[in-house]
Design a protein around this motif. Structure first.
Motif, mmCIF file in Angstrom:
data_model
loop_
_atom_site.group_PDB
_atom_site.id
_atom_site.type_symbol
_atom_site.label_atom_id
_atom_site.label_comp_id
_atom_site.label_asym_id
_atom_site.label_seq_id
_atom_site.Cartn_x
_atom_site.Cartn_y
_atom_site.Cartn_z
ATOM 1 N N ILE A 163 -20.654 8.494 -9.085
ATOM 2 C CA ILE A 163 -22.020 8.028 -8.868
ATOM 3 C C ILE A 163 -22.837 8.302 -10.119
ATOM 4 C CG2 ILE A 163 -24.142 8.297 -7.504
ATOM 5 C CD1 ILE A 163 -21.811 7.061 -5.924
ATOM 6 N N ALA A 164 -23.463 7.273 -10.650
ATOM 7 C CA ALA A 164 -24.392 7.422 -11.767
ATOM 8 C C ALA A 164 -25.785 7.630 -11.180
ATOM 9 C CB ALA A 164 -24.377 6.171 -12.640
ATOM 10 N N VAL A 165 -26.487 8.635 -11.671
ATOM 11 C CA VAL A 165 -27.862 8.885 -11.247
ATOM 12 C C VAL A 165 -28.768 8.594 -12.438
ATOM 13 C CG1 VAL A 165 -29.524 10.562 -10.372
ATOM 14 C CG2 VAL A 165 -27.150 10.625 -9.571
ATOM 15 N N VAL A 166 -29.688 7.663 -12.232
ATOM 16 C CA VAL A 166 -30.637 7.291 -13.271
ATOM 17 C C VAL A 166 -32.018 7.748 -12.812
ATOM 18 C CG1 VAL A 166 -31.615 5.417 -14.643
ATOM 19 C CG2 VAL A 166 -29.233 5.284 -13.877
ATOM 20 N N VAL A 167 -32.544 8.756 -13.494
ATOM 21 C CA VAL A 167 -33.865 9.284 -13.160
ATOM 22 C C VAL A 167 -34.875 8.614 -14.079
ATOM 23 C CG1 VAL A 167 -35.318 11.351 -13.011
ATOM 24 C CG2 VAL A 167 -32.888 11.481 -12.414
ATOM 25 N N GLY A 168 -35.889 8.011 -13.492
ATOM 26 C CA GLY A 168 -36.864 7.237 -14.244
ATOM 27 C C GLY A 168 -37.941 8.038 -14.933
ATOM 28 N N SER A 169 -37.840 9.346 -14.916
ATOM 29 C CA SER A 169 -38.813 10.192 -15.598
ATOM 30 C C SER A 169 -38.095 11.037 -16.637
ATOM 31 C CB SER A 169 -39.505 11.118 -14.594
ATOM 32 O OG SER A 169 -40.335 12.044 -15.265
ATOM 33 N N ILE A 170 -38.706 11.158 -17.806
ATOM 34 C CA ILE A 170 -38.114 11.989 -18.853
ATOM 35 C C ILE A 170 -38.945 13.253 -19.096
ATOM 36 C CG2 ILE A 170 -36.902 10.073 -19.928
ATOM 37 C CD1 ILE A 170 -39.141 9.939 -22.043
ATOM 38 N N ARG A 171 -39.936 13.494 -18.265
ATOM 39 C CA ARG A 171 -40.769 14.690 -18.393
ATOM 40 C C ARG A 171 -39.923 15.930 -18.142
ATOM 41 N NH1 ARG A 171 -44.210 17.732 -14.992
ATOM 42 N NH2 ARG A 171 -43.539 16.565 -13.159
ATOM 43 N N LYS A 172 -40.116 16.971 -18.926
ATOM 44 C CA LYS A 172 -39.298 18.184 -18.820
ATOM 45 C C LYS A 172 -39.297 18.778 -17.414
ATOM 46 C CE LYS A 172 -39.271 19.793 -23.560
ATOM 47 N NZ LYS A 172 -40.120 19.200 -24.497
ATOM 48 N N GLU A 173 -40.432 18.854 -16.773
ATOM 49 C CA GLU A 173 -40.534 19.444 -15.428
ATOM 50 C C GLU A 173 -40.663 18.352 -14.356
ATOM 51 O OE1 GLU A 173 -40.085 22.693 -14.822
ATOM 52 O OE2 GLU A 173 -39.754 22.932 -16.979
#
Length: 180
Positions: free
Chosen positions: A5-15
């Motif tokens: 499963i590939a997980v693509v998170v649309g946020s690149i903010r550290k927290e």
């Protein structure tokens, strides 16, 4: 047979709340499922001029999506839509025309926000995009989650949300297995 499963998170903010949620959610997959978080923060801006000469980061993205049996998108909501960095990644992996690596990959969409409707609008926009990309999408298992204390505790989904999130993970896993 194990799944990838590939997980693509649309946020690149550290927290990023969505990153924290995605990492906790990933722990709920069965032992025979390998979860790979896909990096999107290093991609150049998409330009059709580069279709014949993709940057190494774009080639990596495309290979990681090709290797996946299914894709889970976890997105925040920016101005009632998806973040530009996520759309950029989607565009890179869908091009050049006729060479999309998204096509046929079973997908699911989730997201968290501090707002009470979670990421409902962003998820709907994303569903429209991935429908065009010919990604069969898990239906009837919507995750419009409000980020609040206790949602993620010590890297795990909190007890008040765990059963709901586990149900989503189970449905998505079954969906991908059926399509594989």
């Amino acid at each position: 047979m194990g799944l990838n499963i590939a997980v693509v998170v649309g946020s690149i903010r550290k927290e990023s709340f969505n990153r924290q949620f995605a990492e906790a959610l990933a722990k709920l997959f069965p032992a025979d499922v390998t979860v790979k978080f896909i990096r999107i923060d290093d991609l150049p801006l998409y330009s059709q001029d580069d279709d014949g000469n993709a940057a190494p980061q774009v080639a990596r993205l495309r290979e990681e999506i090709k290797a996946a049996d299914g894709v889970l998108f976890v997105t925040p909501e920016y101005n009632r839509s998806i973040p530009g960095v996520l759309k950029n990644a989607i565009d890179h992996a869908s091009r050049p025309w006729g060479k999309s690596v998204w096509a046929g990959k079973p997908a699911a969409v989730a997201g968290v926000s501090v707002g009470t409707i979670g990421t409902a609008m962003a998820q709907q926009h994303l569903r429209n995009v991935i429908a065009y990309l010919a990604m069969p999408t898990l239906a009837g298992n919507e995750m419009f989650i409000q980020w609040k204390e206790g949602l993620v505790e010590n890297g795990e989904i909190g007890p008040n949300s765990k059963e709901f999130v586990q149900g989503f993970v189970n449905a998505f896993t079954a969906w991908v297995k059926k399509a594989a």
